[in-house]
Every structure is written in structure tokens, then in C-alpha cells.
Design a protein around this motif. Structure first.
Motif, PDB file in Angstrom:
ATOM      1  N   ASP A   1       0.520  -1.503   0.169  1.00 52.32           N
ATOM      2  CA  ASP A   1       0.278  -0.273   0.127  1.00 52.32           C
ATOM      3  C   ASP A   1       0.604   1.426  -0.118  1.00 52.32           C
ATOM      4  OD1 ASP A   1       1.123   0.734   2.760  1.00 52.32           O
ATOM      5  OD2 ASP A   1      -0.201  -0.853   3.068  1.00 52.32           O
ATOM      6  N   HIS A   2       1.913   0.697   0.191  1.00 51.82           N
ATOM      7  CA  HIS A   2       2.741   2.166   0.609  1.00 51.82           C
ATOM      8  C   HIS A   2       2.357   3.784   0.995  1.00 51.82           C
ATOM      9  CE1 HIS A   2       6.466   0.485  -1.717  1.00 51.82           C
ATOM     10  NE2 HIS A   2       4.849   0.007  -2.519  1.00 51.82           N
ATOM     11  N   LEU A   3       1.403   3.151   2.195  1.00 55.31           N
ATOM     12  CA  LEU A   3       1.482   4.610   2.894  1.00 55.31           C
ATOM     13  C   LEU A   3       2.276   4.902   4.310  1.00 55.31           C
ATOM     14  CD1 LEU A   3      -2.285   2.952   3.947  1.00 55.31           C
ATOM     15  CD2 LEU A   3      -1.642   4.472   2.218  1.00 55.31           C
ATOM     16  N   PHE A   4       1.976   6.786   3.951  1.00 54.56           N
ATOM     17  CA  PHE A   4       3.348   6.459   4.969  1.00 54.56           C
ATOM     18  C   PHE A   4       3.036   7.094   6.595  1.00 54.56           C
ATOM     19  CE2 PHE A   4       4.891   9.661   1.308  1.00 54.56           C
ATOM     20  CZ  PHE A   4       5.634   8.747   1.103  1.00 54.56           C
ATOM     21  N   ASP A   5       4.068   5.837   7.584  1.00 58.48           N
ATOM     22  CA  ASP A   5       3.537   5.626   8.734  1.00 58.48           C
ATOM     23  C   ASP A   5       3.520   6.831   9.545  1.00 58.48           C
ATOM     24  OD1 ASP A   5       3.471   3.103   8.094  1.00 58.48           O
ATOM     25  OD2 ASP A   5       5.270   2.642   9.154  1.00 58.48           O
ATOM     26  N   TRP A   6       3.937   7.877   9.165  1.00 53.22           N
ATOM     27  CA  TRP A   6       3.796   8.963   9.478  1.00 53.22           C
ATOM     28  C   TRP A   6       2.866  10.839   9.658  1.00 53.22           C
ATOM     29  CZ3 TRP A   6       7.602   7.639   6.419  1.00 53.22           C
ATOM     30  CH2 TRP A   6       7.459   8.643   5.703  1.00 53.22           C
ATOM     31  N   ARG A   7       2.544   9.667   7.833  1.00 55.02           N
ATOM     32  CA  ARG A   7       1.099  10.897   8.023  1.00 55.02           C
ATOM     33  C   ARG A   7      -0.386  10.285   8.295  1.00 55.02           C
ATOM     34  NH1 ARG A   7       2.264  14.411   3.100  1.00 55.02           N
ATOM     35  NH2 ARG A   7       0.286  14.242   2.878  1.00 55.02           N
ATOM     36  N   THR A   8      -1.307  11.085   9.167  1.00 55.93           N
ATOM     37  CA  THR A   8      -2.798  10.355   8.759  1.00 55.93           C
ATOM     38  C   THR A   8      -3.003   9.849   7.582  1.00 55.93           C
ATOM     39  OG1 THR A   8      -3.918  12.642   8.248  1.00 55.93           O
ATOM     40  CG2 THR A   8      -3.083  12.433  10.705  1.00 55.93           C
ATOM     41  N   ILE A   9      -4.614   8.425   7.698  1.00 59.66           N
ATOM     42  CA  ILE A   9      -5.203   8.166   6.507  1.00 59.66           C
ATOM     43  C   ILE A   9      -5.795   9.477   5.271  1.00 59.66           C
ATOM     44  CG2 ILE A   9      -6.774   7.119   5.951  1.00 59.66           C
ATOM     45  CD1 ILE A   9      -4.808   5.301   7.592  1.00 59.66           C
ATOM     46  N   TYR A  10      -5.905  10.306   6.178  1.00 61.77           N
ATOM     47  CA  TYR A  10      -6.600  11.824   5.482  1.00 61.77           C
ATOM     48  C   TYR A  10      -5.103  12.623   4.672  1.00 61.77           C
ATOM     49  CZ  TYR A  10      -8.111  16.219   4.525  1.00 61.77           C
ATOM     50  OH  TYR A  10      -8.170  17.343   3.665  1.00 61.77           O
ATOM     51  N   LYS A  11      -3.842  12.690   5.237  1.00 59.07           N
ATOM     52  CA  LYS A  11      -2.482  13.297   4.556  1.00 59.07           C
ATOM     53  C   LYS A  11      -2.401  11.605   3.795  1.00 59.07           C
ATOM     54  CE  LYS A  11      -2.358  17.154   6.603  1.00 59.07           C
ATOM     55  NZ  LYS A  11      -2.379  18.555   6.191  1.00 59.07           N
TER      56      LYS A  11
ATOM     57  N   GLY B   1     -16.527   3.702   4.054  1.00 62.57           N
ATOM     58  CA  GLY B   1     -16.573   3.725   5.978  1.00 62.57           C
ATOM     59  C   GLY B   1     -14.514   3.789   6.269  1.00 62.57           C
ATOM     60  N   LEU B   2     -14.156   5.084   5.936  1.00 61.09           N
ATOM     61  CA  LEU B   2     -12.758   4.722   6.577  1.00 61.09           C
ATOM     62  C   LEU B   2     -12.762   6.259   7.580  1.00 61.09           C
ATOM     63  CD1 LEU B   2     -11.095   3.909   4.052  1.00 61.09           C
ATOM     64  CD2 LEU B   2     -10.565   2.920   6.440  1.00 61.09           C
ATOM     65  N   ASP B   3     -14.354   6.825   7.258  1.00 66.77           N
ATOM     66  CA  ASP B   3     -14.642   8.304   7.517  1.00 66.77           C
ATOM     67  C   ASP B   3     -13.877   8.590   9.594  1.00 66.77           C
ATOM     68  OD1 ASP B   3     -14.737  11.402   7.591  1.00 66.77           O
ATOM     69  OD2 ASP B   3     -16.360  10.982   9.101  1.00 66.77           O
ATOM     70  N   GLU B   4     -14.334   7.913  10.124  1.00 63.72           N
ATOM     71  CA  GLU B   4     -13.689   8.079  11.754  1.00 63.72           C
ATOM     72  C   GLU B   4     -12.018   7.392  11.726  1.00 63.72           C
ATOM     73  OE1 GLU B   4     -14.582   4.153  14.207  1.00 63.72           O
ATOM     74  OE2 GLU B   4     -15.701   3.834  11.866  1.00 63.72           O
ATOM     75  N   PHE B   5     -12.132   7.112  10.549  1.00 60.06           N
ATOM     76  CA  PHE B   5     -10.012   6.682  11.397  1.00 60.06           C
ATOM     77  C   PHE B   5      -9.800   7.779  10.016  1.00 60.06           C
ATOM     78  CE2 PHE B   5     -12.575   2.381  10.555  1.00 60.06           C
ATOM     79  CZ  PHE B   5     -11.844   2.619  11.919  1.00 60.06           C
ATOM     80  N   ARG B   6      -9.719   9.126   9.740  1.00 59.52           N
ATOM     81  CA  ARG B   6      -8.823   9.860   9.028  1.00 59.52           C
ATOM     82  C   ARG B   6      -8.287  10.567   9.498  1.00 59.52           C
ATOM     83  NH1 ARG B   6     -13.541  15.081   8.407  1.00 59.52           N
ATOM     84  NH2 ARG B   6     -14.077  15.814  10.176  1.00 59.52           N
ATOM     85  N   ASN B   7      -8.403  10.295  10.943  1.00 60.73           N
ATOM     86  CA  ASN B   7      -6.974  11.037  11.668  1.00 60.73           C
ATOM     87  C   ASN B   7      -6.340   9.828  12.250  1.00 60.73           C
ATOM     88  OD1 ASN B   7      -7.952  13.418  11.464  1.00 60.73           O
ATOM     89  ND2 ASN B   7      -9.257  13.580  12.873  1.00 60.73           N
ATOM     90  N   ALA B   8      -6.683   9.177  12.284  1.00 62.90           N
ATOM     91  CA  ALA B   8      -5.378   7.526  12.578  1.00 62.90           C
ATOM     92  C   ALA B   8      -3.680   7.740  11.843  1.00 62.90           C
ATOM     93  CB  ALA B   8      -6.666   6.517  12.258  1.00 62.90           C
ATOM     94  N   TYR B   9      -3.853   6.455  12.166  1.00 61.63           N
ATOM     95  CA  TYR B   9      -2.043   6.331  11.365  1.00 61.63           C
ATOM     96  C   TYR B   9      -2.366   5.166  10.789  1.00 61.63           C
ATOM     97  CZ  TYR B   9      -0.949  10.446  13.332  1.00 61.63           C
ATOM     98  OH  TYR B   9      -0.286  12.097  14.079  1.00 61.63           O
ATOM     99  N   PRO B  10      -1.604   4.670   9.711  1.00 59.27           N
ATOM    100  CA  PRO B  10      -1.784   3.523   8.764  1.00 59.27           C
ATOM    101  C   PRO B  10      -1.395   2.272   9.983  1.00 59.27           C
ATOM    102  CG  PRO B  10      -0.091   4.813   7.845  1.00 59.27           C
ATOM    103  CD  PRO B  10      -0.489   5.645   8.475  1.00 59.27           C
ATOM    104  N   SER B  11      -0.378   2.379  11.473  1.00 59.13           N
ATOM    105  CA  SER B  11      -0.160   1.275  11.830  1.00 59.13           C
ATOM    106  C   SER B  11      -1.212   0.805  12.784  1.00 59.13           C
ATOM    107  CB  SER B  11       1.309   1.578  12.765  1.00 59.13           C
ATOM    108  OG  SER B  11       0.319   2.614  13.461  1.00 59.13           O
ATOM    109  N   GLN B  12      -2.145   1.805  13.198  1.00 52.55           N
ATOM    110  CA  GLN B  12      -3.888   1.850  13.722  1.00 52.55           C
ATOM    111  C   GLN B  12      -4.716   1.153  12.726  1.00 52.55           C
ATOM    112  OE1 GLN B  12      -3.277   5.305  14.619  1.00 52.55           O
ATOM    113  NE2 GLN B  12      -4.778   4.893  16.577  1.00 52.55           N
ATOM    114  N   LEU B  13      -4.987   0.315  11.183  1.00 52.96           N
ATOM    115  CA  LEU B  13      -5.435  -0.027  10.447  1.00 52.96           C
ATOM    116  C   LEU B  13      -5.169  -1.181   9.945  1.00 52.96           C
ATOM    117  CD1 LEU B  13      -6.413   2.623  10.169  1.00 52.96           C
ATOM    118  CD2 LEU B  13      -6.818   1.948   7.622  1.00 52.96           C
ATOM    119  N   SER B  14      -6.368  -2.490   9.848  1.00 53.37           N
ATOM    120  CA  SER B  14      -5.862  -3.557   9.815  1.00 53.37           C
ATOM    121  C   SER B  14      -5.535  -3.482   8.319  1.00 53.37           C
ATOM    122  CB  SER B  14      -7.956  -4.417   9.343  1.00 53.37           C
ATOM    123  OG  SER B  14      -8.192  -3.891   8.226  1.00 53.37           O
ATOM    124  N   GLY B  15      -5.220  -4.809   7.545  1.00 46.02           N
ATOM    125  CA  GLY B  15      -3.934  -5.123   5.753  1.00 46.02           C
ATOM    126  C   GLY B  15      -5.831  -4.346   4.855  1.00 46.02           C
TER     127      GLY B  15
END
Length: 255
Positions: free
Chosen positions: A86-96, A124-138
């Protein structure tokens, strides 16, 4: 329905320590607007190389790729690319993370931000927009990666083994999620996969490539007798196993 993408006589050769490698040879097929097409083939037959050529990231040795009748020269904003990781950046929030593609394109307008937020809410990801990738399932991370790609509004979506890093149960669920999003957003998609079942379950057509040098060996129009088709319900259709057996034989899996 018209052809939005045309691949004409694509060939690819490259140099290695062992000399010149002929990776692809005379690849020809087209993709219709709104179609979901899968490409399968033996390991090393050039599937991912072909996607890189279609995306404009890699120039072919010969042939051309046309998008809406125009030749692709270099990376195009009209083509979105979703990779295995997925190449999500761990230091950025989901929204970022979702805004990353827009930032690269220098297109982070108030309207684009609103669209990104709307997509997170819709899927279905709005409630996680300020979370970080490590807090999400694969599976949720793959959904974020898809939204990040779709928010730039590409015409064609390329998926290169996009689900292979997931465990089997998660992969089946994500297949359904991603398929539903792509269909809802009315996108044209090309999936490269080594999973025959996945290719049949998700696709309108399956293109089978030969061993290297990869060329189009056969194309299967997938017609399944199931109502309200999803990747999961497709696997229960009586025709499913026949397509699987035919494609299995095409791939010469015992060779």
C-alpha cells in the motif's frame, strides 16, 4: 461501449548480465470503457512489465499504447497505479495519505479536499481519517491506497498484484470491497494477478499470456450466471470451475 485503451504490437527487450532478454512480443488487446480486465500468465512472462508500459513509466521497445486514441508518452495523470504494497506513510494520518497524490500533482484545492473527505466517508473510513496506518488492518490499508489513487480521478486504474500481500480470508473480503468501489466510481481497471480464481471472480475478461517472451495466448470473456455479481458470489457460479480449468491448462502450470 468503446475501447478506451488500445495496446498495439507491444514488444520489450532489455539487457541483462546474460545478454539481451526478450520479455514481451507482439502484445495486442484493447480495454473497453468501464471494463474490468485481468492479465494472468506464468512467472516471469512480463505481466508487471506490461503494466509499467501501459502506465507510461517504462517505454516499450516497439509498439504503442493509446488512451482515448492518443499515444501515451510518459507518465499520465489519466492512469492510476496501485501496487502490491500500500506504500502508506506511517507518519501521515489516513487523510494526509489520501491527499498525497493530489499534492504530487499540485492539485490540493478546497474542492479536492472535500472530495477526499467524501470518499473516506462513503467507503467507511471517515472515523479513521485522523488515525495512522499502523492502526488499520491490512484490508483497510488497501482501501485507503485505492482511495488515494481514485481521488486524483484517473481514467484507467492499474492494479499490480494489489491483493497478494493479504492473507486468504482478508483477500476475499478486500476483493469484494475494491470491486464495489471501482464499479461505483465507474472506473476502467486492469488487474495483474497470479491467482486464476481472483482473475475470474473480478473480471469481465481474462487475458492469458504465454511463457517469456510474453504474448497473448488467449482471451476469455467471463460470463457467470449469478445475480448481483460480486467477486465472492462469482466463485459460486457453476461456470466458474470450467473457466478455472481452461485457464489452468493454458498456463501450462506443470511445465
Amino acid at each position: 461501449m468503446y475501447d478506451v485503451l488500445e495496446i498495439h504490437n507491444i514488444g520489450m527487450k532489455y539487457q541483462s548480465l546474460d545478454g539481451e532478454i526478450n520479455a514481451l512480443e507482439d502484445i495486442n488487446f484493447s480495454v473497453r470503457d468501464g471494463e474490468f480486465l485481468s492479465i494472468v500468465g506464468p512467472s516471469g512472462c512480463g505481466k508487471s512489465t506490461l503494466l509499467s508500459i501501459i502506465s507510461g513509466l517504462l517505454p516499450a521497445t516497439k509498439g504503442r499504447v493509446l488512451l482515448n486514441g492518443e499515444k501515451i508518452n510518459g507518465a499520465s495523470r489519466k492512469i492510476g497505479y496501485m501496487l502490491q504494497k500500500d506504500h502508506l506513510f506511517d507518519w501521515r494520518t489516513i487523510y494526509k495519505n489520501v491527499l498525497l497524490g493530489l499534492e504530487i500533482q499540485k492539485n490540493v484545492s478546497p474542492k479536492a479536499k472535500d472530495h477526499a473527505l467524501a470518499m473516506l466517508k462513503t467507503y467507511g473510513l471517515d472515523e479513521f481519517r485522523n488515525a495512522y496506518p499502523s492502526q488499520l488492518s491490512g484490508g483497510m490499508r488497501q482501501r485507503v491506497a485505492l482511495i488515494r489513487t481514485l481521488v486524483t480521478d484517473p481514467r484507467i486504474l492499474l492494479l499490480d498484484e494489489a491483493f497478494s500481500a493479504l492473507d486468504y480470508q482478508t483477500r476475499l473480503a478486500v476483493n469484494d470491497d475494491i470491486y464495489a468501489i471501482i464499479k461505483k466510481e465507474n472506473k476502467t481497471a486492469i488487474l495483474v494477478t497470479h491467482d486464476i480464481s481472483e482473475s475470474i471472480a473480478m473480471s469481465d475478461r481474462v487475458v492469458v499470456l504465454s511463457k517469456r517472451p510474453g504474448t497473448v495466448k488467449n482471451t476469455y470473456q467471463i460470463r457467470l450466471s449469478c445475480d448481483h455479481r460480486t467477486p465472492l458470489s462469482s466463485r459460486e457460479a457453476p461456470e466458474f470451475r470450467h473457466y478455472f480449468q481452461d485457464i489452468w491448462k493454458e498456463l501450462d502450470v506443470h511445465v
